[in-house]
Motif scaffolding. Structure first.
Motif, PDB file in Angstrom:
ATOM      1  N   TRP A 309      21.488  45.384 112.616  1.00  0.00           N
ATOM      2  CA  TRP A 309      20.243  46.361 113.308  1.00  0.00           C
ATOM      3  C   TRP A 309      20.393  46.646 114.552  1.00  0.00           C
ATOM      4  CZ3 TRP A 309      17.268  48.859 110.202  1.00  0.00           C
ATOM      5  CH2 TRP A 309      16.803  48.424 108.934  1.00  0.00           C
ATOM      6  N   GLY A 310      20.414  47.976 114.875  1.00  0.00           N
ATOM      7  CA  GLY A 310      20.468  48.394 116.235  1.00  0.00           C
ATOM      8  C   GLY A 310      19.131  48.742 116.715  1.00  0.00           C
ATOM      9  N   ILE A 311      18.659  49.817 117.457  1.00  0.00           N
ATOM     10  CA  ILE A 311      17.463  50.241 117.861  1.00  0.00           C
ATOM     11  C   ILE A 311      17.021  51.282 116.791  1.00  0.00           C
ATOM     12  CG2 ILE A 311      15.864  51.052 119.520  1.00  0.00           C
ATOM     13  CD1 ILE A 311      16.711  48.144 120.158  1.00  0.00           C
ATOM     14  N   GLY A 312      16.312  51.035 116.030  1.00  0.00           N
ATOM     15  CA  GLY A 312      15.661  52.051 114.894  1.00  0.00           C
ATOM     16  C   GLY A 312      16.607  52.180 113.692  1.00  0.00           C
ATOM     17  N   TYR A 313      17.628  51.986 113.667  1.00  0.00           N
ATOM     18  CA  TYR A 313      18.753  52.122 112.632  1.00  0.00           C
ATOM     19  C   TYR A 313      19.653  50.952 112.497  1.00  0.00           C
ATOM     20  CZ  TYR A 313      17.148  56.764 114.088  1.00  0.00           C
ATOM     21  OH  TYR A 313      16.443  57.844 114.328  1.00  0.00           O
ATOM     22  N   ALA A 314      20.129  50.942 111.046  1.00  0.00           N
ATOM     23  CA  ALA A 314      21.107  50.004 110.863  1.00  0.00           C
ATOM     24  C   ALA A 314      22.517  50.565 111.172  1.00  0.00           C
ATOM     25  CB  ALA A 314      21.298  49.827 109.092  1.00  0.00           C
ATOM     26  N   LEU A 315      23.215  49.560 111.571  1.00  0.00           N
ATOM     27  CA  LEU A 315      24.660  50.036 112.057  1.00  0.00           C
ATOM     28  C   LEU A 315      25.845  49.949 111.018  1.00  0.00           C
ATOM     29  CD1 LEU A 315      24.433  48.469 115.724  1.00  0.00           C
ATOM     30  CD2 LEU A 315      23.620  50.687 114.707  1.00  0.00           C
ATOM     31  N   ALA A 316      26.954  50.648 111.192  1.00  0.00           N
ATOM     32  CA  ALA A 316      27.872  50.470 109.997  1.00  0.00           C
ATOM     33  C   ALA A 316      28.438  49.129 110.067  1.00  0.00           C
ATOM     34  CB  ALA A 316      29.168  51.225 110.642  1.00  0.00           C
ATOM     35  N   ASP A 317      28.551  48.691 108.328  1.00  0.00           N
ATOM     36  CA  ASP A 317      28.793  47.448 108.344  1.00  0.00           C
ATOM     37  C   ASP A 317      29.528  47.516 107.054  1.00  0.00           C
ATOM     38  OD1 ASP A 317      28.814  44.513 107.637  1.00  0.00           O
ATOM     39  OD2 ASP A 317      26.919  44.254 108.492  1.00  0.00           O
ATOM     40  N   PRO A 318      30.674  47.129 106.801  1.00  0.00           N
ATOM     41  CA  PRO A 318      31.434  47.273 105.630  1.00  0.00           C
ATOM     42  C   PRO A 318      30.777  46.143 104.397  1.00  0.00           C
ATOM     43  CG  PRO A 318      32.808  46.451 107.107  1.00  0.00           C
ATOM     44  CD  PRO A 318      31.869  46.872 107.940  1.00  0.00           C
ATOM     45  N   ARG A 319      29.980  45.186 105.102  1.00  0.00           N
ATOM     46  CA  ARG A 319      29.507  44.137 104.232  1.00  0.00           C
ATOM     47  C   ARG A 319      28.490  44.559 103.234  1.00  0.00           C
ATOM     48  NH1 ARG A 319      27.431  39.765 108.578  1.00  0.00           N
ATOM     49  NH2 ARG A 319      26.803  41.965 109.361  1.00  0.00           N
ATOM     50  N   THR A 320      27.821  45.555 103.673  1.00  0.00           N
ATOM     51  CA  THR A 320      26.809  46.254 102.747  1.00  0.00           C
ATOM     52  C   THR A 320      26.986  47.518 102.472  1.00  0.00           C
ATOM     53  OG1 THR A 320      25.794  46.726 104.751  1.00  0.00           O
ATOM     54  CG2 THR A 320      25.161  44.837 103.516  1.00  0.00           C
ATOM     55  N   MET A 321      27.999  48.499 102.994  1.00  0.00           N
ATOM     56  CA  MET A 321      28.361  49.694 102.668  1.00  0.00           C
ATOM     57  C   MET A 321      29.640  49.806 102.793  1.00  0.00           C
ATOM     58  SD  MET A 321      25.176  51.409 102.546  1.00  0.00           S
ATOM     59  CE  MET A 321      25.274  53.075 102.699  1.00  0.00           C
ATOM     60  N   PRO A 322      30.474  49.813 101.728  1.00  0.00           N
ATOM     61  CA  PRO A 322      31.789  49.492 101.587  1.00  0.00           C
ATOM     62  C   PRO A 322      32.500  50.849 101.817  1.00  0.00           C
ATOM     63  CG  PRO A 322      30.861  49.373  99.386  1.00  0.00           C
ATOM     64  CD  PRO A 322      29.597  49.314 100.257  1.00  0.00           C
ATOM     65  N   HIS A 323      31.865  51.918 101.639  1.00  0.00           N
ATOM     66  CA  HIS A 323      32.639  53.077 101.815  1.00  0.00           C
ATOM     67  C   HIS A 323      32.460  53.798 103.180  1.00  0.00           C
ATOM     68  CE1 HIS A 323      34.048  53.107  97.745  1.00  0.00           C
ATOM     69  NE2 HIS A 323      32.949  53.021  97.290  1.00  0.00           N
ATOM     70  N   MET A 324      31.660  52.952 103.808  1.00  0.00           N
ATOM     71  CA  MET A 324      31.420  53.512 105.351  1.00  0.00           C
ATOM     72  C   MET A 324      32.412  52.815 106.335  1.00  0.00           C
ATOM     73  SD  MET A 324      27.981  53.043 107.584  1.00  0.00           S
ATOM     74  CE  MET A 324      26.927  53.621 106.126  1.00  0.00           C
ATOM     75  N   PRO A 325      33.027  53.594 107.096  1.00  0.00           N
ATOM     76  CA  PRO A 325      34.115  52.946 108.001  1.00  0.00           C
ATOM     77  C   PRO A 325      33.418  52.284 109.222  1.00  0.00           C
ATOM     78  CG  PRO A 325      33.942  55.394 108.312  1.00  0.00           C
ATOM     79  CD  PRO A 325      33.261  55.143 107.004  1.00  0.00           C
ATOM     80  N   THR A 326      33.952  51.462 109.796  1.00  0.00           N
ATOM     81  CA  THR A 326      33.587  51.066 111.216  1.00  0.00           C
ATOM     82  C   THR A 326      33.349  52.055 112.104  1.00  0.00           C
ATOM     83  OG1 THR A 326      35.866  50.242 111.645  1.00  0.00           O
ATOM     84  CG2 THR A 326      34.515  48.576 110.764  1.00  0.00           C
ATOM     85  N   GLY A 327      32.974  52.012 113.266  1.00  0.00           N
ATOM     86  CA  GLY A 327      32.910  52.728 114.216  1.00  0.00           C
ATOM     87  C   GLY A 327      31.380  52.958 114.585  1.00  0.00           C
ATOM     88  N   THR A 328      31.072  54.031 115.559  1.00  0.00           N
ATOM     89  CA  THR A 328      29.730  54.378 115.981  1.00  0.00           C
ATOM     90  C   THR A 328      28.909  54.965 115.270  1.00  0.00           C
ATOM     91  OG1 THR A 328      31.077  54.420 118.206  1.00  0.00           O
ATOM     92  CG2 THR A 328      28.554  54.983 118.294  1.00  0.00           C
ATOM     93  N   ILE A 329      28.507  54.337 114.156  1.00  0.00           N
ATOM     94  CA  ILE A 329      27.741  54.860 113.005  1.00  0.00           C
ATOM     95  C   ILE A 329      26.506  54.220 112.838  1.00  0.00           C
ATOM     96  CG2 ILE A 329      27.890  55.290 110.410  1.00  0.00           C
ATOM     97  CD1 ILE A 329      31.070  55.531 110.542  1.00  0.00           C
ATOM     98  N   CYS A 330      25.230  54.961 112.649  1.00  0.00           N
ATOM     99  CA  CYS A 330      23.898  54.462 112.270  1.00  0.00           C
ATOM    100  C   CYS A 330      23.433  55.173 111.079  1.00  0.00           C
ATOM    101  CB  CYS A 330      23.275  54.429 113.592  1.00  0.00           C
ATOM    102  SG  CYS A 330      22.651  55.953 114.256  1.00  0.00           S
ATOM    103  N   PHE A 331      22.608  54.478 110.307  1.00  0.00           N
ATOM    104  CA  PHE A 331      22.129  55.208 109.287  1.00  0.00           C
ATOM    105  C   PHE A 331      20.841  54.514 108.635  1.00  0.00           C
ATOM    106  CE2 PHE A 331      24.299  51.461 107.756  1.00  0.00           C
ATOM    107  CZ  PHE A 331      23.648  51.111 106.601  1.00  0.00           C
ATOM    108  N   TRP A 332      20.056  55.086 107.690  1.00  0.00           N
ATOM    109  CA  TRP A 332      19.165  54.299 106.715  1.00  0.00           C
ATOM    110  C   TRP A 332      19.005  54.927 105.621  1.00  0.00           C
ATOM    111  CZ3 TRP A 332      19.082  49.597 106.337  1.00  0.00           C
ATOM    112  CH2 TRP A 332      18.221  48.931 105.396  1.00  0.00           C
ATOM    113  N   VAL A 333      18.751  54.002 104.709  1.00  0.00           N
ATOM    114  CA  VAL A 333      18.505  54.533 103.162  1.00  0.00           C
ATOM    115  C   VAL A 333      17.006  54.427 102.737  1.00  0.00           C
ATOM    116  CG1 VAL A 333      20.741  54.075 102.543  1.00  0.00           C
ATOM    117  CG2 VAL A 333      18.996  52.337 102.341  1.00  0.00           C
ATOM    118  N   GLY A 334      16.857  55.165 101.556  1.00  0.00           N
ATOM    119  CA  GLY A 334      15.505  55.139 101.174  1.00  0.00           C
ATOM    120  C   GLY A 334      15.424  54.678  99.779  1.00  0.00           C
ATOM    121  N   ARG A 335      14.293  54.172  99.049  1.00  0.00           N
ATOM    122  CA  ARG A 335      14.438  53.692  97.914  1.00  0.00           C
ATOM    123  C   ARG A 335      14.892  54.815  96.791  1.00  0.00           C
ATOM    124  NH1 ARG A 335      12.704  51.112  93.647  1.00  0.00           N
ATOM    125  NH2 ARG A 335      11.389  51.823  92.000  1.00  0.00           N
TER     126      ARG A 335
END
Length: 382
Positions: A309-335
């Motif tokens: 977790w960063g400030i307000g958003y989750a940060l890129a993490d291949p442990r949970t989002m396998p098709h997301m590369p590492t880098g300066t990436i933030c995101f979130w998902v909905g149900r």
């Protein structure tokens, strides 16, 4: 045959093909996908149906309930206030909301709320939907509650409380509701079709959400004091409440946003492009950088999976989002699988919304497949 409408550049044709295949198979009912590349909307696709009976087509301006993807808008609102100096991430919440200091919460900081580390991941029972719909009651209950773990020590996803906590801060420092603030300071300036709640004039164009089969009842013997249990039982909104008049009229900044992929991409590209989007400077680059200040990195006490977790958003993490590369990436998902992802290294914003909810903790299989196609297209063009 279900037709996918809209536009996509040649390199993103696999994204269109994936959406077409999912609509044709019935995996998708209706959906929209957008990819903004440094201010150019290279993917703006939609198709399928807005209702389970397949009587109403999904149109260009069809909107849909966002569930927790709503949090990306609420966090953006808070960051706008941080950028303007109205909120300080390292000041106690009680500085702005004095009643919040009760029950040992005097040292909880704004950043803890935005990073799901405040210890207030649900409401203490009993707490009902009537309570949730009543803003003063929902805020007062959180102000009187004690944290469920040491604030700042770990994350526990604030599934439905984060919108209340952020929204109360927005009200205290701006004098406007979160709904009003998102509308006047984000949606209108950026020409983004997103909102907290839903204006009644927009109800006819909102696609009905179709939930997956109901999960089994909670197993007997579940620890009543565990953060997971307390959060789940202390978060009363369920699928049956969505798409009702009370839901749409409410201000639930964690769960009842409405919009489509294009709207999300237009709004959140302000982060991907380091603060400026659609000709509007919303944040300074320094404020955008604050998002990537890691606040928690480990197994989330509610989600049960690793989340950075960063400030307000989750940060890129291949442990949970396998098709997301590492880098300066933030995101979130909905149900159900909706997502908005901001990749600052590539200056892209990817958004996906749908009305048939999929299974999964952080996105559905469809979410992951579309994400994979987006990054394969980007890698092939690199």
């Amino acid at each position: 045959m279900v037709t996918v409408e809209g536009t996509s550049t040649a390199r993103f044709e696999p994204v269109r093909a994936a959406l077409e295949a999912n609509l044709a198979s019935g995996e998708e009912l209706g959906a929209s996908i957008a990819v903004d590349v440094d201010g150019v909307m290279e993917v703006d696709l939609w198709g399928g149906h807005a209702d389970e009976a397949r009587a109403v087509a999904w149109h260009r301006d069809t909107a849909v309930g966002l569930w927790s993807t709503t949090k990306t808008l609420s966090s953006l609102a808070a960051l706008v206030l941080v950028d303007r100096g109205a909120l300080d991430l390292h000041r106690p919440v009680a500085h702005y909301w004095p009643e919040f200091a009760a029950r040992g919460k005097q040292d909880i900081e704004v950043r803890h709320v935005l990073a799901h580390t405040s210890g207030l991941s649900g409401w203490q029972q009993p707490f009902t939907m009537d309570d949730l719909y009543d803003w003063p009651t929902a805020s007062a209950r959180l102000a009187r509650q004690e944290p469920w773990w040491e604030p700042g020590s770990a994350s526990g996803y604030h599934m439905q409380t984060q919108g209340q906590l952020v929204g109360e801060l927005v009200r205290r420092v701006s004098g406007r509701t979160l709904t009003e603030f998102v509308d006047t300071e984000i949606a209108r300036p950026l020409d983004a079709d997103v909102q907290i709640g839903a204006r009644e004039a927009d109800w006819p164009r909102i696609a009905a959400l179709v939930p997956p089969p109901q999960p089994p009842a909670l197993p007997a013997g579940l620890d009543a004091e565990a953060v997971f249990t307390r959060t789940l039982l202390g978060s009363p909104a369920r699928d049956e409440h969505v798409d009702t008049p009370r839901w749409r009229r409410a201000e639930l900044g964690a769960v009842n946003g409405h919009g489509n992929a294009r709207g999300l991409a237009r709004a959140l590209s302000a982060i991907s492009r380091r603060g400026e989007a659609n000709g509007v400077r919303l944040l300074s680059p320094d404020t955008v950088d604050k998002i990537f200040d890691v606040q928690a990195d480990g197994v989330d006490l509610f989600l049960g999976v690793p989340v950075r977790w960063g400030i307000g958003y989750a940060l890129a993490d291949p442990r949970t989002m396998p098709h997301m590369p590492t880098g300066t990436i933030c995101f979130w998902v909905g149900r159900g699988g909706s997502i908005v992802l901001m990749d600052l290294d590539r200056r892209i914003t990817f958004a996906y919304t749908m009305n048939r909810l999929g299974e999964g903790i952080l996105g559905s299989q469809r979410t992951h497949d579309y994400l994979r196609h987006v990054y394969e297209a980007l890698d092939a063009a690199a």
